[in-house]
Enzyme design. Structure first.
Site, PDB file in Angstrom:
ATOM      1  N   GLY A 113      -0.641 -22.987 -36.701  1.00 20.16           N
ATOM      2  CA  GLY A 113      -0.685 -24.173 -35.853  1.00 20.16           C
ATOM      3  C   GLY A 113      -1.771 -24.103 -34.799  1.00 20.16           C
ATOM      4  N   CYS A 114      -2.898 -23.538 -35.159  1.00 19.13           N
ATOM      5  CA  CYS A 114      -3.997 -23.277 -34.233  1.00 19.13           C
ATOM      6  C   CYS A 114      -5.157 -24.219 -34.561  1.00 19.13           C
ATOM      7  CB  CYS A 114      -4.422 -21.810 -34.430  1.00 19.13           C
ATOM      8  SG  CYS A 114      -5.871 -21.265 -33.534  1.00 19.13           S
ATOM      9  N   GLY A 115      -5.999 -24.473 -33.577  1.00 17.25           N
ATOM     10  CA  GLY A 115      -7.186 -25.278 -33.825  1.00 17.25           C
ATOM     11  C   GLY A 115      -8.116 -24.652 -34.849  1.00 17.25           C
TER      12      GLY A 115
ATOM     13  N   THR B  45      -6.957 -23.005 -37.518  1.00 17.42           N
ATOM     14  CA  THR B  45      -6.218 -22.897 -38.779  1.00 17.42           C
ATOM     15  C   THR B  45      -7.021 -23.389 -39.982  1.00 17.42           C
ATOM     16  OG1 THR B  45      -4.094 -22.981 -37.642  1.00 17.42           O
ATOM     17  CG2 THR B  45      -4.076 -23.538 -39.978  1.00 17.42           C
TER      18      THR B  45
END
Length: 157
Positions: free
Chosen positions: A34-36, A38
């Protein structure tokens, strides 16, 4: 110490000796679903498919230490990566990379390539390139995409 002296847990909690990867070129990455960053999973998979035949492996270590961006169980994380990014490289069990809970492998990687601003991992998708002899060759920031590090990977292959 060599990277091959470490044992880590796979997504099912089973021990995996990194000696199993001796003679391979490795890219060790702490990841999050759920990371930028990803979407880098897509580039990682392309890199893996392109160079796997030459002895390249990606070791994916989900990490929930940065903004709780890797929620879910190991199974859910692996399923997410396979369904959304068609990943085929090895996903290990969720880990910590900093602090008292950091696994020994990451303490070793940080010691070998501390980077310009110290040894702490700053965010997910920090990448470590390891040569066929188990030497940590380079550390890449999360902002370095898989495509941007390919030239250095090829030089080590």
């Amino acid at each position: 110490m060599s990277i091959y002296e470490y044992t880590v847990k796979d997504a099912k909690g089973q021990d995996v000796s990194l000696a199993d990867y001796e003679g391979k070129v490795l890219l060790v990455v702490n990841t999050a679903t759920g990371c930028g960053f990803t979407p880098q999973y897509e580039g990682l998979e392309k890199l893996y498919k392109k160079h796997q035949g030459a002895g390249f492996e990606i070791l994916d270590f989900p990490c929930n230490q940065f903004g709780h961006q890797a929620p879910g169980s190991n199974e859910e994380i692996q399923e997410f990566c396979q369904l959304n990014y068609q990943t085929t490289f090895k996903t290990f069990g969720k880990i910590e990379v900093n602090g008292d809970g950091a696994i020994s492998l990451y303490n070793f990687l940080k010691k070998e390539k501390g980077g310009l601003v110290g040894s702490a991992i700053k965010w997910n998708f920090t990448k470590f390139l390891v040569d066929r002899e188990g030497n940590v060759v380079k550390r890449f920031a999360p902002t370095t995409t898989p495509e941007q590090l390919e030239t250095e990977l090829i030089a080590v292959l």
